[in-house]
Write a protein that holds these residues in place. Structure first.
Motif, PDB file in Angstrom:
ATOM      1  N   LYS A  57     -25.979  17.730 -16.190  1.00  0.00           N
ATOM      2  CA  LYS A  57     -26.399  18.656 -17.102  1.00  0.00           C
ATOM      3  C   LYS A  57     -25.368  19.123 -18.057  1.00  0.00           C
ATOM      4  O   LYS A  57     -25.813  19.356 -19.165  1.00  0.00           O
ATOM      5  CB  LYS A  57     -27.066  19.947 -16.152  1.00  0.00           C
ATOM      6  CG  LYS A  57     -27.596  21.097 -17.073  1.00  0.00           C
ATOM      7  CD  LYS A  57     -27.868  22.190 -16.189  1.00  0.00           C
ATOM      8  CE  LYS A  57     -27.834  23.437 -17.162  1.00  0.00           C
ATOM      9  NZ  LYS A  57     -28.359  24.615 -16.161  1.00  0.00           N
ATOM     10  N   ALA A  58     -24.307  19.757 -17.245  1.00  0.00           N
ATOM     11  CA  ALA A  58     -23.001  20.303 -18.200  1.00  0.00           C
ATOM     12  C   ALA A  58     -22.563  19.552 -19.389  1.00  0.00           C
ATOM     13  O   ALA A  58     -22.358  20.020 -20.334  1.00  0.00           O
ATOM     14  CB  ALA A  58     -21.902  20.717 -17.404  1.00  0.00           C
ATOM     15  N   ASP A  85     -31.878  22.498 -13.275  1.00  0.00           N
ATOM     16  CA  ASP A  85     -30.826  21.697 -14.076  1.00  0.00           C
ATOM     17  C   ASP A  85     -31.550  20.777 -15.081  1.00  0.00           C
ATOM     18  O   ASP A  85     -30.746  19.778 -15.675  1.00  0.00           O
ATOM     19  CB  ASP A  85     -29.841  20.866 -13.118  1.00  0.00           C
ATOM     20  CG  ASP A  85     -28.920  21.611 -12.055  1.00  0.00           C
ATOM     21  OD1 ASP A  85     -28.288  22.486 -12.760  1.00  0.00           O
ATOM     22  OD2 ASP A  85     -28.967  21.283 -10.825  1.00  0.00           O
ATOM     23  N   SER A 122     -22.867  19.888 -23.389  1.00  0.00           N
ATOM     24  CA  SER A 122     -21.689  19.826 -24.355  1.00  0.00           C
ATOM     25  C   SER A 122     -22.004  18.956 -25.356  1.00  0.00           C
ATOM     26  O   SER A 122     -21.574  19.162 -26.396  1.00  0.00           O
ATOM     27  CB  SER A 122     -20.804  19.710 -23.554  1.00  0.00           C
ATOM     28  OG  SER A 122     -19.423  19.314 -24.200  1.00  0.00           O
ATOM     29  N   GLY A 126     -26.065  19.316 -11.452  1.00  0.00           N
ATOM     30  CA  GLY A 126     -25.042  20.184 -12.478  1.00  0.00           C
ATOM     31  C   GLY A 126     -24.198  19.510 -13.286  1.00  0.00           C
ATOM     32  O   GLY A 126     -23.857  20.160 -14.384  1.00  0.00           O
ATOM     33  N   GLU A 127     -23.323  18.465 -12.853  1.00  0.00           N
ATOM     34  CA  GLU A 127     -22.399  18.125 -13.796  1.00  0.00           C
ATOM     35  C   GLU A 127     -22.876  17.273 -14.690  1.00  0.00           C
ATOM     36  O   GLU A 127     -22.080  17.285 -15.898  1.00  0.00           O
ATOM     37  CB  GLU A 127     -21.438  17.120 -12.815  1.00  0.00           C
ATOM     38  CG  GLU A 127     -20.134  16.628 -13.401  1.00  0.00           C
ATOM     39  CD  GLU A 127     -19.193  15.998 -12.409  1.00  0.00           C
ATOM     40  OE1 GLU A 127     -18.443  15.143 -12.842  1.00  0.00           O
ATOM     41  OE2 GLU A 127     -19.170  15.808 -11.198  1.00  0.00           O
ATOM     42  N   THR A 180     -32.817  25.850 -21.665  1.00  0.00           N
ATOM     43  CA  THR A 180     -32.242  25.603 -20.523  1.00  0.00           C
ATOM     44  C   THR A 180     -32.033  26.658 -19.812  1.00  0.00           C
ATOM     45  O   THR A 180     -32.381  27.782 -20.407  1.00  0.00           O
ATOM     46  CB  THR A 180     -30.720  24.996 -21.008  1.00  0.00           C
ATOM     47  OG1 THR A 180     -30.042  24.493 -19.594  1.00  0.00           O
ATOM     48  CG2 THR A 180     -29.848  25.779 -21.710  1.00  0.00           C
TER      49      THR A 180
END
Length: 313
Positions: free
Chosen positions: A26-27, A54, A31, A23-24, A48
């Protein structure tokens, strides 16, 4: 020519993302894509959301070929009483530094190997408290980049991810897939391949990943083009790639192995008629905190991908 960006690589390596816990990273990627896509030469469609877990799929123009780069890493899960369970196949060295986070905050610990009378090993983490069960730990970043090589944890596969992000800057037609779970048996390539096939008729893939230095594959020998590992790509497709590399004098070496796998082998195990080929720079000290890749091999990898995505789309 595509240029190697050590600052972006260092940032990618600093972000945790063990298999199943992406998750991290992917974020961060979403961004980064949203921040930079207006500077890219061609328009991109970003796929997405829940249907992709993810993973992330980028579509440029009318794609025929997809580049797969897995965003997960190896590591450890904390079990009972601070015992450690491997995620994928990490090297285990007594005293290696691990980091993570649980309900009580940030964790910085060391791996401890306990061997019983029968020679069996138990893995534990050194800590003055009990770490929450199910907490994932990864190698502590220790980035070192010289004029000759880069050495750090998680070149596998943050270098493959960097290659994909670099491709996105100039890509006119093609797909880029940031996949998950590769280090622990696969799990996303099937539905990602199905999405590309059903919606865009994509049936060719390049696997942007990092391979191993072996007797036949050496540092500073150029990017490795894998003719086989435990899976075997279709020879007619492989021959097209080899011809393009030779015609354009891209420094490369041919890999022939009996074991190992990647998103390519996972793709081959689906019912989809995908051709695929693993192409990546070779690294030493595999799956350890000291993974090492020569910059000349990184540049050859990036150059070959730029060329292939122009010629095969």
């Amino acid at each position: 020519m595509a240029h190697f960006k050590p600052d972006l690589l260092e940032k990618l390596i600093s972000i945790r993302g063990t298999s199943g816990d992406e998750g991290e990273i992917k974020a961060f990627l979403l961004s980064y894509i949203n921040e930079h896509k207006n500077t890219w030469k061609h328009e991109v469609t970003v796929h997405t959301g829940d249907d992709f877990q993810d993973a992330i799929v980028l579509i440029f123009g009318k794609p025929k070929t997809a580049v797969f780069a897995h965003i997960d890493t190896i590591g450890f899960t904390v079990g009972y009483n601070n015992n450690l369970i491997k995620i994928g196949g990490p090297k285990t060295i007594d005293g290696m530094q691990l980091v993570g986070k649980d309900s009580q905050g940030e964790i910085e610990t060391e791996l401890m190997i306990i061997e019983n009378d029968e020679g069996q090993q138990q893995l534990k983490c050194v800590a003055d408290r009990t770490i929450d069960r199910g907490t994932n730990l990864s190698f502590k970043p220790n980035f070192n980049c010289t004029e000759e090589y880069v050495q750090t944890p998680y070149l596998d596969n943050r270098l493959g991810v960097l290659n994909a992000l670099t491709l996105a800057e100039n890509l006119e037609n093609g797909a880029i897939v940031f996949s998950t779970y590769e280090e622990h048996g696969g799990g996303s390539v099937g539905f990602l391949g199905r999405f590309l096939y059903d919606n865009y008729n994509v049936r060719q893939a390049l696997i942007s990943d990092i391979t191993w230095v072996t007797d036949g594959i050496q540092h500073n020998g150029g990017v490795a083009i894998s003719m086989r590992d435990k899976a075997i790509p279709r020879r007619s497709y492989l021959n097209k790639i080899l011809a393009i590399a030779k015609e354009n004098n891209i420094k490369h070496q041919l890999e022939v192995e009996s074991a190992g796998g990647s998103d390519g082998s996972m793709l081959q195990n689906t019912d989809l008629p995908f051709d695929w080929c693993f192409i990546g720079a070779p690294e030493d000290h595999v799956h350890s905190p000291q993974e090492k890749v020569f910059i000349s091999d990184i540049e050859a990898m990036f150059s070959l991908y730029q060329l292939l995505m122009k010629r095969m789309n």
